[in-house]
Design an enzyme around this catalytic site. Structure first.
Site, short mmCIF file in Angstrom:
data_model
loop_
_atom_site.label_atom_id
_atom_site.label_comp_id
_atom_site.label_asym_id
_atom_site.label_seq_id
_atom_site.Cartn_x
_atom_site.Cartn_y
_atom_site.Cartn_z
N ALA A 1 14.17 -0.52 40.11
CA ALA A 1 14.00 -1.74 40.91
C ALA A 1 13.24 -1.48 42.22
CB ALA A 1 15.36 -2.36 41.19
N HIS B 1 10.58 0.57 42.62
CA HIS B 1 9.15 0.47 42.29
C HIS B 1 8.76 -0.99 42.06
CE1 HIS B 1 10.13 4.61 40.57
NE2 HIS B 1 9.16 4.89 41.42
N ASP C 1 10.29 6.95 51.24
CA ASP C 1 9.62 8.23 51.54
C ASP C 1 8.90 8.04 52.87
OD1 ASP C 1 10.08 9.74 48.92
OD2 ASP C 1 9.33 7.80 48.25
N MET D 1 4.99 7.58 40.12
CA MET D 1 5.06 8.66 39.12
C MET D 1 5.83 8.16 37.89
SD MET D 1 5.24 12.21 41.19
CE MET D 1 6.96 12.19 41.60
P1 AMP Z 1 7.61 7.78 43.07
O1 AMP Z 1 7.40 7.26 41.70
O2 AMP Z 1 8.98 8.35 43.30
O3 AMP Z 1 6.48 8.64 43.56
O4 AMP Z 1 7.57 6.50 44.01
C1 AMP Z 1 6.49 5.61 43.99
C2 AMP Z 1 6.61 4.67 45.16
O5 AMP Z 1 7.84 3.96 45.07
C3 AMP Z 1 6.60 5.38 46.51
O6 AMP Z 1 5.82 4.62 47.42
C4 AMP Z 1 8.04 5.39 46.89
O7 AMP Z 1 8.26 5.43 48.27
C5 AMP Z 1 8.51 4.07 46.31
N1 AMP Z 1 9.96 4.04 46.11
C6 AMP Z 1 10.71 4.95 45.45
N2 AMP Z 1 12.03 4.62 45.51
C7 AMP Z 1 12.09 3.48 46.25
C8 AMP Z 1 13.17 2.65 46.68
N3 AMP Z 1 14.43 2.92 46.40
N4 AMP Z 1 12.87 1.56 47.42
C9 AMP Z 1 11.58 1.27 47.73
N5 AMP Z 1 10.52 2.01 47.35
C10 AMP Z 1 10.78 3.11 46.62
#
Ligand code: AMP
Length: 281
Positions: free
Chosen positions: A35, A37, A152, A30
């Site tokens: 770091a 991502h 997640d 999103m």
């Molecule tokens: P989001 O943009 O929050 O929807 O996250 C996109 C992807 O990044 C999802 O697969 C999340 O699980 C992953 N993600 C978010 N934060 C972390 C983190 N701290 N470590 C590893 N992956 C993450």
């Protein structure tokens, strides 16, 4: 690095790569990249020739009182970070491109035994929004592999179920949690925390680590451990504990003594910000 806004354009690009027999990896996000991502992008690059990152703040996975409008949108900075990593393509569609017939449309729904508990119990339509948008993104991009964060954890389990049951020919890869130096799991929502809340936030991971230590010396009473951790978090300054649960990592049901692997899943609130974390043992 090329930015694609249209479904047909990203499809044509990926199709061209596939015709050249290149392996295509995909990292849905999103945006507001940190770091965590970027570690997903690096992991995709290890086993793929080309990597596509999508940036789309998906309205259908936010509840009516959640932060869809205020969710940080930082496309310029995101683009810069992805460029530095030599990402091959960014898919950055508008809401209209993703949902040309409006938001009320065909849903992809994983059954409630995985989606109605934990995150699903306080966010009733959240996973329907996630599975529907990820399924659409998969059909639009058509990669060989897709990487999601274990941060997640429930989302990862739900998406693996969706891919298995809908026979989607995409390999799902889980990536480890990236943390700040004090242990706090990186999240776009951490920036909502004020300095006092930010100093309390790492105590969630500390509590999970302490629980993990005690779980190694089994047998222990799981419910007692959960209750103690909840009390400790409230004492440390969290405003509310949504859950701390010792679960079976495949079913997400309460763990039993015979389970060989266990996941501790937790969400605690600082103000209205929910801090998610977990440890897989
Ligand atoms: P989001 O943009 O929050 O929807 O996250 C996109 C992807 O990044 C999802 O697969 C999340 O699980 C992953 N993600 C978010 N934060 C972390 C983190 N701290 N470590 C590893 N992956 C993450």
């Amino acid at each position: 690095m090329q930015v694609f806004n249209q479904v047909q354009a990203i499809r044509d690009q990926v199709s061209e790569w596939k015709q050249a027999r290149l392996k295509v990896g995909f990292v849905p996000t999103m945006g507001n990249l940190h770091a965590g991502h970027l570690s997903l992008v690096r992991l995709a690059q290890k086993s793929c020739d080309k990597v596509v990152v999508s940036i789309f703040v998906n309205p259908t996975q936010f509840g009516p009182n959640e932060d869809f409008d205020s969710y940080p949108r930082t496309f310029e900075a995101d683009q810069q970070k992805l460029q530095e990593l030599a990402t091959d393509a960014v898919f950055y569609p508008s809401v209209e491109e993703m949902y040309p017939n409006g938001l009320k449309q065909t849903l992809v729904q994983v059954p409630a035994d995985l989606t109605g508990l934990l995150e699903g119990s306080s966010r009733p339509e959240h996973f329907d929004g996630v599975t529907t948008v990820v399924c659409k993104l998969f059909n639009m991009v058509q990669p060989h592999k897709a990487v999601f964060g274990q941060k997640d954890f429930q989302q990862l389990v739900v998406l693996k179920k969706m891919v298995a049951e809908l026979a989607i020919p995409i390999e799902i890869i889980g990536a480890p949690i990236e943390r700040d130096s004090d242990g706090l799991a990186l999240s776009s929502r951490n920036q909502y925390l004020n300095p006092e809340q930010r100093s309390i936030a790492p105590k969630l991971y500390e509590s999970l680590q302490e629980m993990a230590q005690q779980l190694i010396n089994r047998p222990v009473n799981f419910a007692e451990l959960e209750n103690k951790a909840t009390a400790r978090l409230l004492h440390e300054g969290f405003d509310k504990v949504d859950y701390v649960k010792v679960c079976n990592p495949a079913t997400l049901r309460p763990a039993s003594e015979d389970d060989k692997t266990i996941v501790i899943l937790a969400v605690a609130r600082l103000g209205s910000t929910r801090i998610l974390d977990n440890i897989l043992l």
